[in-house]
Design an enzyme around this catalytic site. Structure first.
Site, PDB file in Angstrom:
ATOM      1  N   CYS A  57       0.861  -1.181   0.000  1.00  0.00           N
ATOM      2  CA  CYS A  57       0.000   0.000   0.000  1.00  0.00           C
ATOM      3  C   CYS A  57       0.893   1.226   0.000  1.00  0.00           C
ATOM      4  O   CYS A  57       2.036   1.156   0.430  1.00  0.00           O
ATOM      5  CB  CYS A  57      -0.834   0.104   1.269  1.00  0.00           C
ATOM      6  SG  CYS A  57      -1.784  -1.346   1.662  1.00  0.00           S
TER       7      CYS A  57
ATOM      8  N   ARG B 276      -4.683   7.026  -0.093  1.00  0.00           N
ATOM      9  CA  ARG B 276      -3.827   5.848  -0.139  1.00  0.00           C
ATOM     10  C   ARG B 276      -4.244   4.933  -1.291  1.00  0.00           C
ATOM     11  O   ARG B 276      -5.350   5.047  -1.820  1.00  0.00           O
ATOM     12  CB  ARG B 276      -3.927   5.120   1.187  1.00  0.00           C
ATOM     13  CG  ARG B 276      -5.327   4.571   1.528  1.00  0.00           C
ATOM     14  CD  ARG B 276      -5.544   3.105   1.264  1.00  0.00           C
ATOM     15  NE  ARG B 276      -4.620   2.203   1.867  1.00  0.00           N
ATOM     16  CZ  ARG B 276      -4.652   1.810   3.135  1.00  0.00           C
ATOM     17  NH1 ARG B 276      -5.606   2.235   3.939  1.00  0.00           N
ATOM     18  NH2 ARG B 276      -3.763   0.968   3.588  1.00  0.00           N
TER      19      ARG B 276
ATOM     20  N   ASN C 155       0.220  -2.063   5.756  1.00  0.00           N
ATOM     21  CA  ASN C 155       0.884  -3.277   6.220  1.00  0.00           C
ATOM     22  C   ASN C 155       2.304  -3.004   6.702  1.00  0.00           C
ATOM     23  O   ASN C 155       3.038  -2.205   6.104  1.00  0.00           O
ATOM     24  CB  ASN C 155       0.939  -4.310   5.095  1.00  0.00           C
ATOM     25  CG  ASN C 155      -0.105  -5.386   5.292  1.00  0.00           C
ATOM     26  OD1 ASN C 155      -1.022  -5.229   6.099  1.00  0.00           O
ATOM     27  ND2 ASN C 155       0.025  -6.488   4.575  1.00  0.00           N
TER      28      ASN C 155
HETATM   29  C1  LIG Z   1      -4.523  -6.138   3.747  1.00  0.00           C
HETATM   30  C2  LIG Z   1      -4.421  -4.631   3.965  1.00  0.00           C
HETATM   31  C3  LIG Z   1      -3.008  -4.187   3.699  1.00  0.00           C
HETATM   32  C4  LIG Z   1      -2.650  -4.356   2.252  1.00  0.00           C
HETATM   33  C5  LIG Z   1      -1.180  -4.439   2.090  1.00  0.00           C
HETATM   34  O1  LIG Z   1      -0.428  -3.658   2.609  1.00  0.00           O
HETATM   35  N1  LIG Z   1      -0.768  -5.444   1.312  1.00  0.00           N
HETATM   36  C6  LIG Z   1       0.626  -5.691   1.003  1.00  0.00           C
HETATM   37  C7  LIG Z   1       1.170  -6.834   1.773  1.00  0.00           C
HETATM   38  S1  LIG Z   1       2.850  -6.539   2.161  1.00  0.00           S
HETATM   39  O2  LIG Z   1       3.054  -5.221   2.745  1.00  0.00           O
HETATM   40  O3  LIG Z   1       3.597  -6.709   0.919  1.00  0.00           O
HETATM   41  O4  LIG Z   1       3.179  -7.562   3.164  1.00  0.00           O
HETATM   42  C8  LIG Z   1      -4.810  -4.202   5.382  1.00  0.00           C
HETATM   43  C9  LIG Z   1      -4.810  -2.647   5.516  1.00  0.00           C
HETATM   44  C10 LIG Z   1      -5.890  -2.296   6.559  1.00  0.00           C
HETATM   45  C11 LIG Z   1      -6.300  -3.657   7.127  1.00  0.00           C
HETATM   46  C12 LIG Z   1      -7.642  -3.757   7.871  1.00  0.00           C
HETATM   47  C13 LIG Z   1      -7.665  -2.766   9.046  1.00  0.00           C
HETATM   48  C14 LIG Z   1      -8.946  -2.914   9.884  1.00  0.00           C
HETATM   49  C15 LIG Z   1      -9.110  -4.359  10.392  1.00  0.00           C
HETATM   50  C16 LIG Z   1      -8.070  -4.684  11.441  1.00  0.00           C
HETATM   51  C17 LIG Z   1      -8.273  -6.095  12.015  1.00  0.00           C
HETATM   52  O5  LIG Z   1      -7.271  -6.364  12.924  1.00  0.00           O
HETATM   53  C18 LIG Z   1      -8.200  -7.118  10.879  1.00  0.00           C
HETATM   54  C19 LIG Z   1      -9.204  -6.820   9.806  1.00  0.00           C
HETATM   55  C20 LIG Z   1      -9.095  -5.385   9.233  1.00  0.00           C
HETATM   56  C21 LIG Z   1     -10.360  -5.171   8.367  1.00  0.00           C
HETATM   57  C22 LIG Z   1      -7.790  -5.195   8.394  1.00  0.00           C
HETATM   58  C23 LIG Z   1      -7.708  -6.196   7.215  1.00  0.00           C
HETATM   59  C24 LIG Z   1      -6.381  -6.025   6.415  1.00  0.00           C
HETATM   60  O6  LIG Z   1      -5.301  -6.404   7.208  1.00  0.00           O
HETATM   61  C25 LIG Z   1      -6.210  -4.572   5.918  1.00  0.00           C
HETATM   62  C26 LIG Z   1      -7.276  -4.312   4.864  1.00  0.00           C
END
Ligand SMILES: C[C@H](CCC(=O)NCCS(=O)(=O)O)[C@H]1CC[C@H]2[C@@H]3CC[C@@H]4C[C@H](O)CC[C@]4(C)[C@H]3C[C@H](O)[C@]12C
Length: 324
Positions: free
Chosen positions: A2, A16, A79
């Site tokens: 992200c 974002r 993340n």
């Molecule tokens: C997956 C996303 C990050 C995407 C990212 O960055 N992908 C690169 C991977 S990498 O960096 O390459 O490793 C993140 C960003 C925000 C997050 C939500 C925050 C609220 C809530 C918190 C709770 O505890 C768990 C569920 C919850 C809905 C979360 C789900 C998921 O975790 C979300 C969508």
């Protein structure tokens, strides 16, 4: 992965990209001032600042990914896998669960300065929202027109950093991310001069050569450098349309197209949505992978004195405007 960024013209903008291989089913969610918000440790808060943002709404509770409040303060979680570590409950402090950190700040703080004070009293715990939604490993960017900070909860405690770049991506921790920027200090939007050697007749055969060396790949360090370069050199008029358009171009510099980032056999990370919130006016703009047309939700067009979460599904259809 992200990427988040801020942008200031007449108004303050923050947004974002949400890059992932699947969606949690997010929507644009508004919590009005009288929505009784339940905090895991602190109990229910009956009255607070209204907020708008992108959230996964679970049993009526908005799990925000990014949001802004009616005072112009914005916040986003990105993340931070492998580095995020949350604390155990500390009875000397205000305990806040990781999933409620965004509403905790945005319902109570009007500015980054307020947020810094709140953070001093706070202890961020890793308790999950539910068995289905385990604790996310995140770090956060918090910003308003006067400042920008990054919050990282790690094994050695809660870190709060000033963020003069106004952007955030993922790993490594923020100080290392900023250190790596030293590598790019000679990049420029201007054409370079031959400093290589006067023994070679080097010339600029193309425009844009001042930024040769700006990394083009999708790693979080490369996206950090690319979006910082784009944001810090950005020029636009200060009207709403020009600002919003420019903002989407800033985040467009780190857009992820399906196919370029394989995360598992046949699974690709893409930019699921891109947001741009005018935090001054409470308008949340977004595009999705399938719908690049900018759509907006205005928090002031809903009843901000209401008591229930108001949510809007993202419009996902590609709309093509035929000219003939
Ligand atoms: C997956 C996303 C990050 C995407 C990212 O960055 N992908 C690169 C991977 S990498 O960096 O390459 O490793 C993140 C960003 C925000 C997050 C939500 C925050 C609220 C809530 C918190 C709770 O505890 C768990 C569920 C919850 C809905 C979360 C789900 C998921 O975790 C979300 C969508």
């Amino acid at each position: 992965m992200c990427t988040a960024a801020t942008y200031q013209t007449k108004d303050f903008y923050m947004g974002r990209t949400l890059d992932y291989e699947f969606s949690y089913g997010e929507q644009i969610a508004i919590i009005p001032r009288n929505y009784p918000i339940k905090f895991h440790y602190a109990g229910t808060m009956e009255h607070h600042y209204a907020c708008i943002g992108m959230a996964h709404v679970a049993n009526g509770y908005p799990l925000y990914y990014d949001a802004a409040n009616e005072k112009g303060l914005g916040m986003a979680g990105l993340n931070f896998v492998g580095n995020a570590a949350y604390a155990d409950v500390d009875n000397e402090k205000e305990n806040v669960a990781q999933y409620e950190f965004i509403p905790w700040i945005l319902t109570q703080c009007a500015t980054v300065e307020d947020a810094k004070k709140k953070l001093k009293e706070m202890n961020l715990t890793g308790i999950p929202f539910s068995a289905q939604l385990p604790t996310a490993q995140l770090h956060w960017i918090i910003a308003d027109k006067d400042g920008c900070i990054v919050v990282e909860s790690m094994a050695d405690g809660l870190h709060v950093y000033d963020n003069p770049a106004g952007v955030l991506t993922n790993n490594p921790p923020f100080p290392q991310q900023m250190f790596l920027m030293n590598q790019y200090m000679n990049l420029s939007p201007k054409q370079p001069e031959n400093l290589f050697s006067d023994k070679l007749p080097l010339t600029t055969y193309s425009r844009g050569m001042g930024a040769l060396g700006l990394p083009g790949d999708l790693s979080s360090t490369s996206r950090f450098a690319r979006v910082a370069f784009t944001r810090l050199n950005s020029r636009s008029e200060d009207t709403e349309k020009a600002s919003v358009s420019q903002f989407f171009h800033i985040l467009g510099s780190v857009d992820q197209q399906r196919g370029c980032c394989e995360v598992a056999e046949g699974k690709y990370e893409i930019t699921i949505y891109t947001s741009c919130c005018n935090t001054t006016k409470g308008i949340y703009y977004y595009t999705t992978y399938e719908n690049p047309q900018i759509t907006a939700v205005n928090m002031h067009a809903t009843d901000l004195n209401g008591t229930e979460v108001v949510s809007y599904p993202m419009l996902q259809d590609t709309e093509i405007r035929y000219q003939n």
